[in-house]
Design a protein around this motif. Sequence first.
Motif, PDB file in Angstrom:
ATOM      1  N   SER A 174       0.885  -1.376  -0.128  1.00  0.00           N
ATOM      2  CA  SER A 174       0.122   0.027  -0.172  1.00  0.00           C
ATOM      3  C   SER A 174       0.691   1.343   0.064  1.00  0.00           C
ATOM      4  CB  SER A 174      -0.902   0.140   1.265  1.00  0.00           C
ATOM      5  OG  SER A 174      -0.324   0.076   2.307  1.00  0.00           O
ATOM      6  N   LEU A 175       2.052   1.276   0.179  1.00  0.00           N
ATOM      7  CA  LEU A 175       3.166   2.097   0.193  1.00  0.00           C
ATOM      8  C   LEU A 175       3.097   2.947  -1.102  1.00  0.00           C
ATOM      9  CD1 LEU A 175       5.983   1.312   2.669  1.00  0.00           C
ATOM     10  CD2 LEU A 175       4.201   3.038   2.882  1.00  0.00           C
ATOM     11  N   ASN A 176       3.537   4.146  -1.461  1.00  0.00           N
ATOM     12  CA  ASN A 176       3.781   4.770  -2.677  1.00  0.00           C
ATOM     13  C   ASN A 176       5.268   4.900  -2.591  1.00  0.00           C
ATOM     14  OD1 ASN A 176       0.854   5.205  -3.477  1.00  0.00           O
ATOM     15  ND2 ASN A 176       0.783   6.895  -1.774  1.00  0.00           N
ATOM     16  N   ILE A 177       5.683   5.004  -3.597  1.00  0.00           N
ATOM     17  CA  ILE A 177       7.073   5.404  -3.894  1.00  0.00           C
ATOM     18  C   ILE A 177       7.264   6.857  -4.502  1.00  0.00           C
ATOM     19  CG2 ILE A 177       9.148   4.661  -4.956  1.00  0.00           C
ATOM     20  CD1 ILE A 177       8.183   1.708  -5.098  1.00  0.00           C
ATOM     21  N   LEU A 178       8.187   7.576  -3.644  1.00  0.00           N
ATOM     22  CA  LEU A 178       8.475   8.967  -4.044  1.00  0.00           C
ATOM     23  C   LEU A 178       9.707   8.850  -4.640  1.00  0.00           C
ATOM     24  CD1 LEU A 178       7.057  11.359  -1.328  1.00  0.00           C
ATOM     25  CD2 LEU A 178       6.265  10.956  -3.741  1.00  0.00           C
ATOM     26  N   TYR A 179      10.039   9.077  -5.970  1.00  0.00           N
ATOM     27  CA  TYR A 179      11.390   8.817  -6.551  1.00  0.00           C
ATOM     28  C   TYR A 179      11.968  10.353  -6.827  1.00  0.00           C
ATOM     29  CZ  TYR A 179      15.286   8.209  -9.744  1.00  0.00           C
ATOM     30  OH  TYR A 179      16.590   8.247 -10.145  1.00  0.00           O
ATOM     31  N   GLN A 180      13.095  10.677  -6.082  1.00  0.00           N
ATOM     32  CA  GLN A 180      13.582  12.222  -6.318  1.00  0.00           C
ATOM     33  C   GLN A 180      14.930  12.044  -6.592  1.00  0.00           C
ATOM     34  OE1 GLN A 180      12.681  15.053  -3.191  1.00  0.00           O
ATOM     35  NE2 GLN A 180      13.047  16.815  -4.577  1.00  0.00           N
ATOM     36  N   PRO A 181      15.290  11.951  -7.817  1.00  0.00           N
ATOM     37  CA  PRO A 181      17.057  11.937  -7.851  1.00  0.00           C
ATOM     38  C   PRO A 181      17.584  13.115  -7.380  1.00  0.00           C
ATOM     39  CG  PRO A 181      15.650  12.189 -10.229  1.00  0.00           C
ATOM     40  CD  PRO A 181      14.516  11.893  -8.896  1.00  0.00           C
ATOM     41  N   ASN A 182      18.735  13.148  -7.170  1.00  0.00           N
ATOM     42  CA  ASN A 182      19.742  14.255  -6.720  1.00  0.00           C
ATOM     43  C   ASN A 182      20.192  14.873  -7.926  1.00  0.00           C
ATOM     44  OD1 ASN A 182      19.366  13.918  -3.983  1.00  0.00           O
ATOM     45  ND2 ASN A 182      20.896  12.060  -4.034  1.00  0.00           N
ATOM     46  N   ILE A 183      20.537  13.973  -9.035  1.00  0.00           N
ATOM     47  CA  ILE A 183      20.794  14.484 -10.114  1.00  0.00           C
ATOM     48  C   ILE A 183      20.152  14.106 -11.562  1.00  0.00           C
ATOM     49  CG2 ILE A 183      23.277  14.914  -9.564  1.00  0.00           C
ATOM     50  CD1 ILE A 183      23.822  12.063 -10.818  1.00  0.00           C
ATOM     51  N   PRO A 184      20.078  14.864 -12.567  1.00  0.00           N
ATOM     52  CA  PRO A 184      19.032  14.677 -13.622  1.00  0.00           C
ATOM     53  C   PRO A 184      19.290  13.223 -14.518  1.00  0.00           C
ATOM     54  CG  PRO A 184      20.250  16.593 -14.208  1.00  0.00           C
ATOM     55  CD  PRO A 184      20.554  16.287 -12.763  1.00  0.00           C
ATOM     56  N   ASN A 185      20.495  12.835 -14.523  1.00  0.00           N
ATOM     57  CA  ASN A 185      20.748  11.941 -15.869  1.00  0.00           C
ATOM     58  C   ASN A 185      21.078  10.582 -14.826  1.00  0.00           C
ATOM     59  OD1 ASN A 185      23.137  12.093 -13.986  1.00  0.00           O
ATOM     60  ND2 ASN A 185      24.667  12.099 -15.751  1.00  0.00           N
ATOM     61  N   ARG A 186      20.065  10.216 -14.001  1.00  0.00           N
ATOM     62  CA  ARG A 186      19.877   9.117 -13.309  1.00  0.00           C
ATOM     63  C   ARG A 186      18.904   8.190 -13.951  1.00  0.00           C
ATOM     64  NH1 ARG A 186      22.355   8.039  -8.438  1.00  0.00           N
ATOM     65  NH2 ARG A 186      22.108   5.881  -9.097  1.00  0.00           N
ATOM     66  N   ILE A 187      19.047   7.778 -15.254  1.00  0.00           N
ATOM     67  CA  ILE A 187      18.119   7.213 -15.906  1.00  0.00           C
ATOM     68  C   ILE A 187      18.327   5.666 -15.470  1.00  0.00           C
ATOM     69  CG2 ILE A 187      17.447   6.414 -18.180  1.00  0.00           C
ATOM     70  CD1 ILE A 187      18.310   9.031 -19.337  1.00  0.00           C
ATOM     71  N   GLU A 188      19.117   5.253 -15.283  1.00  0.00           N
ATOM     72  CA  GLU A 188      19.418   3.727 -14.488  1.00  0.00           C
ATOM     73  C   GLU A 188      18.420   3.583 -13.450  1.00  0.00           C
ATOM     74  OE1 GLU A 188      21.765   5.607 -15.326  1.00  0.00           O
ATOM     75  OE2 GLU A 188      23.410   4.520 -16.894  1.00  0.00           O
ATOM     76  N   SER A 189      18.580   4.738 -12.659  1.00  0.00           N
ATOM     77  CA  SER A 189      17.953   4.483 -11.455  1.00  0.00           C
ATOM     78  C   SER A 189      16.159   4.548 -11.710  1.00  0.00           C
ATOM     79  CB  SER A 189      18.065   5.681 -10.437  1.00  0.00           C
ATOM     80  OG  SER A 189      19.383   5.488  -9.900  1.00  0.00           O
ATOM     81  N   LEU A 190      15.823   5.538 -12.318  1.00  0.00           N
ATOM     82  CA  LEU A 190      14.386   5.620 -12.921  1.00  0.00           C
ATOM     83  C   LEU A 190      13.735   4.449 -13.533  1.00  0.00           C
ATOM     84  CD1 LEU A 190      11.653   6.893 -13.223  1.00  0.00           C
ATOM     85  CD2 LEU A 190      12.693   8.190 -15.176  1.00  0.00           C
ATOM     86  N   ILE A 191      14.584   3.663 -14.254  1.00  0.00           N
ATOM     87  CA  ILE A 191      14.306   2.404 -14.890  1.00  0.00           C
ATOM     88  C   ILE A 191      14.092   1.224 -13.717  1.00  0.00           C
ATOM     89  CG2 ILE A 191      15.062   0.439 -16.425  1.00  0.00           C
ATOM     90  CD1 ILE A 191      16.269   2.749 -18.008  1.00  0.00           C
ATOM     91  N   SER A 192      15.021   1.365 -12.834  1.00  0.00           N
ATOM     92  CA  SER A 192      15.087   0.192 -11.740  1.00  0.00           C
ATOM     93  C   SER A 192      13.950   0.441 -10.971  1.00  0.00           C
ATOM     94  CB  SER A 192      16.319   0.499 -10.907  1.00  0.00           C
ATOM     95  OG  SER A 192      16.225  -0.184  -9.669  1.00  0.00           O
ATOM     96  N   ILE A 193      13.597   1.765 -10.589  1.00  0.00           N
ATOM     97  CA  ILE A 193      12.317   1.758  -9.724  1.00  0.00           C
ATOM     98  C   ILE A 193      11.054   1.803 -10.401  1.00  0.00           C
ATOM     99  CG2 ILE A 193      11.288   3.783  -8.295  1.00  0.00           C
ATOM    100  CD1 ILE A 193      14.039   4.693  -7.708  1.00  0.00           C
ATOM    101  N   PHE A 194      10.997   1.855 -11.498  1.00  0.00           N
ATOM    102  CA  PHE A 194       9.859   1.580 -12.378  1.00  0.00           C
ATOM    103  C   PHE A 194       9.583   0.391 -12.633  1.00  0.00           C
ATOM    104  CE2 PHE A 194       7.722   0.850 -16.627  1.00  0.00           C
ATOM    105  CZ  PHE A 194       6.557   1.465 -16.387  1.00  0.00           C
ATOM    106  N   LYS A 195      10.706  -0.470 -12.867  1.00  0.00           N
ATOM    107  CA  LYS A 195      10.235  -1.974 -12.908  1.00  0.00           C
ATOM    108  C   LYS A 195       9.960  -2.449 -11.494  1.00  0.00           C
ATOM    109  CE  LYS A 195      14.407  -3.033 -14.903  1.00  0.00           C
ATOM    110  NZ  LYS A 195      15.564  -3.740 -15.618  1.00  0.00           N
TER     111      LYS A 195
END
Length: 669
Positions: free
Chosen positions: A487-508
């Motif tokens: 039931s928890l929501n995930i708030l993803y707030q990268p510290n730098i804009p080019n963390r595409i790998e992190s965004l992919i990881s969290i979306f998956k």
Amino acid sequence: MMYDCNLKIYQTLNVQSEFNIGLLLLYIIEGSSNISINGKTNMYKSNDMIVINDLDHYRILSSKKSVIACLFLSRVELDKFFRFNKKYYINKDKLDLSVLKFYMNKLIVNYVNDQSENEKQNKILEYINQLVMTLHLYRKLDGTIISNNIDVYSGINYMYEHYKEKLYIGKVATQCLLSVRRFSNKLEEVTGMRFNELLRNIRLSYSAFDLMYTKKLISQIANDNGFTNESGFITHFRDKYHITPAKFRKQLENDHYYPFHNKNTTLLRSFEHINDQIKYLTDRDVDYVSIDINMKNKIRSKISTPNLLIYIRDIETLTNNFQQSKLLSMRREIGLFGLLFSHQLFYELYQSNFENNKLVHQMFSFSLEHQFDISFEVKLGKNQNIEVFTLIFKRLLNYLTDCTYFYGQRSFQFYIDASYYQFNRISKIIQDNLKESKVILVLNKQNNYLAKRMSHKVNDNKQIACKVHHEIDSDKDITSILKNNPSLNILYQPNIPNRIESLISIFKWSIAFNQNISMIIDDTWLDSMIPSQSSHLMIKELQLNKESHYQLFELILTLKRLRGDIVYFNGLILMTHYLNEYQIIIFPNMKIFNRLHQRININGFKLGEIEYRHHDILIKNNQLIINSDGDNHKNMAEVSFKREIGKLIVQFYTSPYAIKHIYIKQKIN
């Protein structure tokens, strides 16, 4: 300049006994070698890859005809160039050696080939980077190394962190909770060196880095790295490397320097007789991978598309005409998204009479007239006076109540980063003033334990969110909490804009565990993410933002457009179905090392004549040097379709450098 000292090919390589500080990679090209690591000896033959970890003790005994490639990276290089952040130990049990072999082969091919110096150096740096970033994925981040010598290792790490200071063995022994005698004996037993020799070698390691990568004077290098005088530094450097610092720097240009010096070790001078062997090792390639997807097997009913929030730090983002046009342009492209007003912004406004501030009126007027979802970040420290804060906070709620009268919006969201007691106080005030608003408790490291006890507290107007700044898999605490609390929501707030790998990881992750994710994008990134409509502004932006972050915007846009049912998901390929359309996303596979031809057999495909479009989102994998090969990328972008009875076959290429999106729909004549 990096490869001049790091990569060498030896005709015979023999090391009697050495303690490794950094990472050492060995690749057997021809012959065989007995290599002992921490007392365990193995025989290695042609095409074998060996990783010698940081703080490993090793010995190498090779046959006379053996040819071994050696790549060494010091701790300082791993930190400066590859962001290892003092986590050097590689989990070899999980490491995919085939990937390392591929990059090592490419490295050797470019090292021995005749080509222009610039081209050679660029390609070698590219493959060194790919190889080391592969190792980067398998670091032990928790710092736990199972060993009887962990106290000595902590002493060595302490010496690395304080090598510039005047260090005495007593001080380091105290840090390890050992007596001086006990620490000295254990240090010599583990490393084969006494305290002063190890400290000197650490200082020389940093000095060698400065000689290679900076233009500092030798006297300055000596002073910066803990040596008392220049002459002493030169003497110690010559004793270890068999060359003076000045000659060392000069010989880098001619690639004459090599790290291992003994009578039984020689460099390979001519590469002619190993060319056939290298060609044999590099010609083996991956053919293709075939995947069968059955349309009848749906994972679950709906895909949860990610929400997007723009983190507003500066009031000008919503009052400046140029910035407003950026947001509206983004709205047209991406659809609905929200604005999250930072706590810092409103803290500054609290200090002034914000109710009568025209810029504040203009900011809310723009936001509400264009029907953006509005959220507020509320942060309270443990010792902050809740009574004083509530007085100020009520002023904001009163102002928002007036806004709901003029603009009709009734619902706001409040992300509250505070203790549970403070959260309850604030949420009650919000519910008393704006009943339809939602309050979300943001969990952080200090109150993660609340997640296990608060599932029963979640309802339509009261929710819990967990904020992350990086890949979830690397944080065991967050991983366990999210797995146990869907039931928890995930708030993803990268510290730098080019963390595409992190965004992919969290979306998956959100797909695998059916959790909602909200991506928070800083307003300062808008200029580099969203291209302007006018050509002269676009040129100006390209000049100001040499590294465009448009890939991040394009990825978010692609993820936001997903809809319908999830038909297939294996961590690398996602397929969705909505009415008469299908979408396929192929995520970058960091374990493959070359172009990989893939084929998807979609069984039960019932659409008649189809039309499609596809595009690649090129990503930057923290590379030192990125060379884009136009022909190669053209081949990568190709997608082909073939119809069989009750089946659609989709074929394409994948690589670690691109996300591929394929959109298929029924053609209407």
